[in-house]
Motif scaffolding. Structure first.
Motif, PDB file in Angstrom:
ATOM      1  N   ALA A  31       0.731  -1.309  -0.025  1.00 40.08           N
ATOM      2  CA  ALA A  31      -0.007   0.181   0.002  1.00 40.08           C
ATOM      3  C   ALA A  31       0.972   1.263   0.125  1.00 40.08           C
ATOM      4  O   ALA A  31       0.608   2.293  -0.717  1.00 40.08           O
ATOM      5  N   ALA A  32       1.991   1.281   0.780  1.00 42.31           N
ATOM      6  CA  ALA A  32       2.950   2.363   0.626  1.00 42.31           C
ATOM      7  C   ALA A  32       3.546   2.578  -0.687  1.00 42.31           C
ATOM      8  O   ALA A  32       3.635   3.827  -0.934  1.00 42.31           O
ATOM      9  N   VAL A  33       3.906   1.441  -1.349  1.00 40.26           N
ATOM     10  CA  VAL A  33       4.672   1.617  -2.861  1.00 40.26           C
ATOM     11  C   VAL A  33       3.229   2.123  -3.708  1.00 40.26           C
ATOM     12  O   VAL A  33       3.507   3.090  -4.441  1.00 40.26           O
ATOM     13  N   ALA A  34       2.106   1.802  -3.476  1.00 41.00           N
ATOM     14  CA  ALA A  34       0.959   2.271  -4.461  1.00 41.00           C
ATOM     15  C   ALA A  34       0.813   3.744  -3.884  1.00 41.00           C
ATOM     16  O   ALA A  34       0.456   4.332  -4.830  1.00 41.00           O
ATOM     17  N   THR A  35       0.952   4.240  -2.638  1.00 37.79           N
ATOM     18  CA  THR A  35       0.587   5.644  -2.388  1.00 37.79           C
ATOM     19  C   THR A  35       1.778   6.480  -3.019  1.00 37.79           C
ATOM     20  O   THR A  35       1.324   7.467  -3.855  1.00 37.79           O
ATOM     21  N   LEU A  62      -6.547  -3.283 -14.119  1.00 31.76           N
ATOM     22  CA  LEU A  62      -6.206  -4.809 -13.715  1.00 31.76           C
ATOM     23  C   LEU A  62      -5.420  -5.298 -15.025  1.00 31.76           C
ATOM     24  O   LEU A  62      -4.556  -6.225 -14.934  1.00 31.76           O
ATOM     25  N   LEU A  63      -5.955  -5.018 -16.259  1.00 34.42           N
ATOM     26  CA  LEU A  63      -5.474  -5.638 -17.394  1.00 34.42           C
ATOM     27  C   LEU A  63      -4.078  -5.236 -17.926  1.00 34.42           C
ATOM     28  O   LEU A  63      -3.076  -5.884 -17.989  1.00 34.42           O
ATOM     29  N   SER A  64      -3.682  -3.983 -17.541  1.00 26.78           N
ATOM     30  CA  SER A  64      -2.569  -3.265 -17.609  1.00 26.78           C
ATOM     31  C   SER A  64      -1.540  -4.098 -16.761  1.00 26.78           C
ATOM     32  O   SER A  64      -0.083  -4.322 -17.207  1.00 26.78           O
ATOM     33  N   HIS A  68       1.183   1.288 -11.047  1.00 26.10           N
ATOM     34  CA  HIS A  68      -0.053   0.345 -10.967  1.00 26.10           C
ATOM     35  C   HIS A  68      -0.429   0.239  -9.623  1.00 26.10           C
ATOM     36  O   HIS A  68      -0.662  -0.673  -9.009  1.00 26.10           O
ATOM     37  N   PRO A  69      -0.743   1.585  -9.169  1.00 28.64           N
ATOM     38  CA  PRO A  69      -1.347   1.626  -7.617  1.00 28.64           C
ATOM     39  C   PRO A  69      -2.324   0.823  -7.204  1.00 28.64           C
ATOM     40  O   PRO A  69      -2.565   0.211  -6.422  1.00 28.64           O
ATOM     41  N   LEU A  70      -3.436   0.823  -8.423  1.00 25.54           N
ATOM     42  CA  LEU A  70      -4.688   0.168  -7.835  1.00 25.54           C
ATOM     43  C   LEU A  70      -4.379  -1.309  -7.616  1.00 25.54           C
ATOM     44  O   LEU A  70      -4.829  -1.926  -6.701  1.00 25.54           O
ATOM     45  N   PRO A  71      -3.855  -2.231  -8.387  1.00 27.07           N
ATOM     46  CA  PRO A  71      -3.665  -3.515  -8.339  1.00 27.07           C
ATOM     47  C   PRO A  71      -2.782  -3.922  -6.994  1.00 27.07           C
ATOM     48  O   PRO A  71      -2.937  -4.755  -6.188  1.00 27.07           O
ATOM     49  N   LEU A  72      -1.686  -3.056  -6.964  1.00 27.62           N
ATOM     50  CA  LEU A  72      -0.747  -3.112  -5.678  1.00 27.62           C
ATOM     51  C   LEU A  72      -1.475  -2.961  -4.504  1.00 27.62           C
ATOM     52  O   LEU A  72      -1.394  -3.575  -3.240  1.00 27.62           O
ATOM     53  N   ALA A  73      -2.402  -1.846  -4.444  1.00 29.31           N
ATOM     54  CA  ALA A  73      -3.138  -1.624  -3.231  1.00 29.31           C
ATOM     55  C   ALA A  73      -4.189  -2.562  -2.951  1.00 29.31           C
ATOM     56  O   ALA A  73      -4.422  -3.002  -1.569  1.00 29.31           O
ATOM     57  N   LEU A  74      -4.741  -3.223  -3.818  1.00 28.17           N
ATOM     58  CA  LEU A  74      -5.660  -4.175  -3.744  1.00 28.17           C
ATOM     59  C   LEU A  74      -5.265  -5.482  -3.159  1.00 28.17           C
ATOM     60  O   LEU A  74      -5.765  -6.080  -2.136  1.00 28.17           O
ATOM     61  N   GLY A 111      -4.423  -4.791   0.161  1.00 25.82           N
ATOM     62  CA  GLY A 111      -5.533  -4.701   1.234  1.00 25.82           C
ATOM     63  C   GLY A 111      -5.687  -6.324   1.412  1.00 25.82           C
ATOM     64  O   GLY A 111      -6.304  -6.685   2.786  1.00 25.82           O
ATOM     65  N   LEU A 112      -5.734  -7.476   0.626  1.00 26.58           N
ATOM     66  CA  LEU A 112      -6.047  -8.588   0.757  1.00 26.58           C
ATOM     67  C   LEU A 112      -4.982  -9.382   1.588  1.00 26.58           C
ATOM     68  O   LEU A 112      -5.130 -10.418   2.320  1.00 26.58           O
ATOM     69  N   LEU A 113      -4.005  -8.639   1.782  1.00 26.70           N
ATOM     70  CA  LEU A 113      -2.816  -9.279   2.529  1.00 26.70           C
ATOM     71  C   LEU A 113      -2.733  -8.548   3.921  1.00 26.70           C
ATOM     72  O   LEU A 113      -1.585  -8.686   4.544  1.00 26.70           O
ATOM     73  N   GLY A 114      -3.816  -7.766   4.469  1.00 23.31           N
ATOM     74  CA  GLY A 114      -3.694  -7.165   5.618  1.00 23.31           C
ATOM     75  C   GLY A 114      -3.529  -5.895   5.712  1.00 23.31           C
ATOM     76  O   GLY A 114      -3.015  -5.251   6.891  1.00 23.31           O
ATOM     77  N   GLY A 115      -3.479  -4.897   4.359  1.00 20.90           N
ATOM     78  CA  GLY A 115      -3.082  -3.743   4.821  1.00 20.90           C
ATOM     79  C   GLY A 115      -4.193  -2.970   5.308  1.00 20.90           C
ATOM     80  O   GLY A 115      -4.082  -1.579   5.456  1.00 20.90           O
ATOM     81  N   GLY A 116      -5.316  -3.475   5.435  1.00 22.79           N
ATOM     82  CA  GLY A 116      -6.398  -2.850   6.102  1.00 22.79           C
ATOM     83  C   GLY A 116      -7.020  -1.538   5.426  1.00 22.79           C
ATOM     84  O   GLY A 116      -6.969  -1.342   4.436  1.00 22.79           O
ATOM     85  N   VAL A 117      -7.638  -0.511   6.298  1.00 24.72           N
ATOM     86  CA  VAL A 117      -8.099   0.653   5.680  1.00 24.72           C
ATOM     87  C   VAL A 117      -7.103   1.390   4.827  1.00 24.72           C
ATOM     88  O   VAL A 117      -7.574   2.049   3.965  1.00 24.72           O
ATOM     89  N   PHE A 118      -5.975   1.440   5.172  1.00 28.79           N
ATOM     90  CA  PHE A 118      -4.898   2.238   4.512  1.00 28.79           C
ATOM     91  C   PHE A 118      -4.947   1.724   2.955  1.00 28.79           C
ATOM     92  O   PHE A 118      -4.948   2.396   2.263  1.00 28.79           O
ATOM     93  N   ALA A 119      -4.685   0.583   2.956  1.00 28.22           N
ATOM     94  CA  ALA A 119      -4.540  -0.014   1.757  1.00 28.22           C
ATOM     95  C   ALA A 119      -5.907   0.296   0.740  1.00 28.22           C
ATOM     96  O   ALA A 119      -5.915   0.545  -0.366  1.00 28.22           O
ATOM     97  N   TRP A 120      -7.073   0.046   1.519  1.00 30.26           N
ATOM     98  CA  TRP A 120      -8.315   0.278   0.538  1.00 30.26           C
ATOM     99  C   TRP A 120      -8.480   1.553   0.376  1.00 30.26           C
ATOM    100  O   TRP A 120      -9.137   2.057  -0.836  1.00 30.26           O
ATOM    101  N   GLY A 121      -8.286   2.756   1.299  1.00 27.90           N
ATOM    102  CA  GLY A 121      -8.088   4.149   0.859  1.00 27.90           C
ATOM    103  C   GLY A 121      -7.107   4.357  -0.396  1.00 27.90           C
ATOM    104  O   GLY A 121      -7.414   5.173  -1.199  1.00 27.90           O
ATOM    105  N   VAL A 122      -6.052   4.005  -0.543  1.00 25.31           N
ATOM    106  CA  VAL A 122      -5.146   4.102  -1.511  1.00 25.31           C
ATOM    107  C   VAL A 122      -5.411   3.479  -2.723  1.00 25.31           C
ATOM    108  O   VAL A 122      -5.675   4.197  -3.803  1.00 25.31           O
ATOM    109  N   ALA A 123      -6.372   2.485  -2.659  1.00 26.59           N
ATOM    110  CA  ALA A 123      -7.023   1.849  -4.004  1.00 26.59           C
ATOM    111  C   ALA A 123      -7.911   2.759  -4.503  1.00 26.59           C
ATOM    112  O   ALA A 123      -8.160   3.054  -5.805  1.00 26.59           O
ATOM    113  N   LEU A 124      -8.810   3.513  -3.577  1.00 25.31           N
ATOM    114  CA  LEU A 124      -9.802   4.533  -4.183  1.00 25.31           C
ATOM    115  C   LEU A 124      -9.123   5.612  -4.674  1.00 25.31           C
ATOM    116  O   LEU A 124      -9.485   6.152  -5.602  1.00 25.31           O
TER     117      LEU A 124
END
Length: 383
Positions: free
Chosen positions: A6-10, A350-352, A290-296, A299-312
């Protein structure tokens, strides 16, 4: 692990926000400068169009190159095909030939090298008469001040070539619109970031304008007969001659013709594999874009609200980039087209990411009916 991704995605979100800002600034500069251009003397010009088979809207795309208003020098468009049976010739039949740009056709023989497009261009260039040569892909639609903008760019001191960014336009249904969305929301911001950081030295087949004497100086088209990334290698050769390659603010439109998923995937894997073959380290580093897939995944690996917020946040910044690409389109876009592009953003992201990873395993590419091997770092084609 989840928080780390999630930090990399940020970081990626921040970089993409900056890229979007550069795209908006480019659109504003382009709008302000469109009617304020003067060059002297104006060179005679030859637009070189290598054609291969029937393409959606081919005649329309070629017609835009003929419609060069206010270019005060002799200009021609020279179209080339490998043989007289090529269906691309049908598109030339209905084009108007009484405008400011003359139209000529060259029917060449068997290419001397492995790169068929370069072989075609080699035949066309031998027949061109212009002082300024404009190598341009057949699927590009260009604005009416195309030649004037390129001549203005080449008139700058120390400039040896000019190349152009482009937005996408889907011409063959859903899959082609998905490809176009990739151009708008991934290709454009990545090039803008490369230009901002100095890591990118683009020279793209969309357009390469250079003086005839410069092309001769770097060995002519024959020097690029056996390379896959011929456009990139032309840029390398121009810079090796002590000249600059510039990217003017003008943006073109690339007509995407991928009608099927398999066709789309082949092309996108080829594009990515070519880039990876030229600069593996830079390609791997671009995973941050590629921040969206990285953040997703985070989030699945325990990044919590932080990861889902970065995805948004990743979705929002990619949507901003999509709207900036619409602003860059020289022909404008209807509201429905803009909404379609925004709706494709999640799937496109996601395709990219999938093709980004898949290209790392690619050793052969399918190109114009042939399978060819890539040998790094020069992207030489081998049967």
């Amino acid at each position: 692990m989840g928080y780390g991704l999630a930090a990399v995605a940020t970081v990626g979100v921040g970089l993409l926000y900056g890229a979007g800002s550069r795209m908006v600034a480019r659109a504003r500069r382009r709008a302000a400068a469109r009617d304020d251009r003067g060059i002297a003397p104006v060179p005679s010009a030859s637009i070189l169009k290598p054609l291969h088979g029937a393409e959606p809207r081919l005649a329309d795309n070629l017609a835009t190159a003929l419609d060069q208003r206010g270019y005060h020098a002799p200009a021609e468009m020279v179209c080339g095909v490998a043989d007289a049976g090529d269906r691309a010739l049908d598109a030339l039949a209905g084009l108007k030939t009484d405008g400011p740009v003359a139209l000529r056709t060259v029917i060449g023989g068997r290419p001397k090298g492995r790169n068929a497009k370069v072989g075609n261009l080699e035949s066309i260039a031998a027949q061109a008469s212009g002082e300024m040569l404009v190598l341009a892909d057949s699927d590009m639609a260009v604005p009416p001040d195309y030649l004037a903008s390129l001549a203005s760019a080449l008139a700058q001191p120390g400039v040896g070539a000019a190349t152009c960014l482009y937005v996408g336009r889907g011409d063959a249904g859903f899959w082609s619109r998905l490809v176009a969305a990739g151009i708008d929301t991934h290709f454009l911001p990545s090039v803008e970031l490369g230009l901002a950081t100095g890591r990118a030295n683009p020279c793209m087949g969309s357009t390469i304008a250079l003086r005839a004497q410069t092309l001769e100086q770097i060995g002519g088209m024959a020097a690029f007969r056996d390379v896959l990334a011929d456009d990139f290698e032309i840029g390398v050769a121009v810079r090796a001659a002590g000249l600059r390659v510039v990217v003017p603010d003008m943006v073109l439109v690339h007509g995407c013709a991928d009608a099927h998923a398999r066709q789309m995937l082949r092309q996108e894997l080829r594009w990515n594999a070519t880039v990876a073959g030229l600069d593996k380290a830079g390609y791997l580093g671009s995973v941050v874009l590629h921040p969206l897939p990285l953040a997703l995944i985070g989030g699945l690996l325990g990044g919590g609200v932080f990861a889902w917020g970065v995805a948004l946040a990743a979705l929002l910044v990619r949507g901003r980039i999509a709207l900036a690409a619409c602003q860059l389109d020289p022909f404008g876009r209807k509201a429905t087209v803009k909404l379609q592009l925004l709706a494709l953003v999640p799937l496109r992201d996601l395709l990219s990411f999938t093709t980004f990873l898949g290209a790392l395993a690619v050793r052969n590419v399918h190109w114009r009916g042939a399978n060819m091997a890539i040998t790094a770092p020069t992207s030489t084609l081998k049967d």
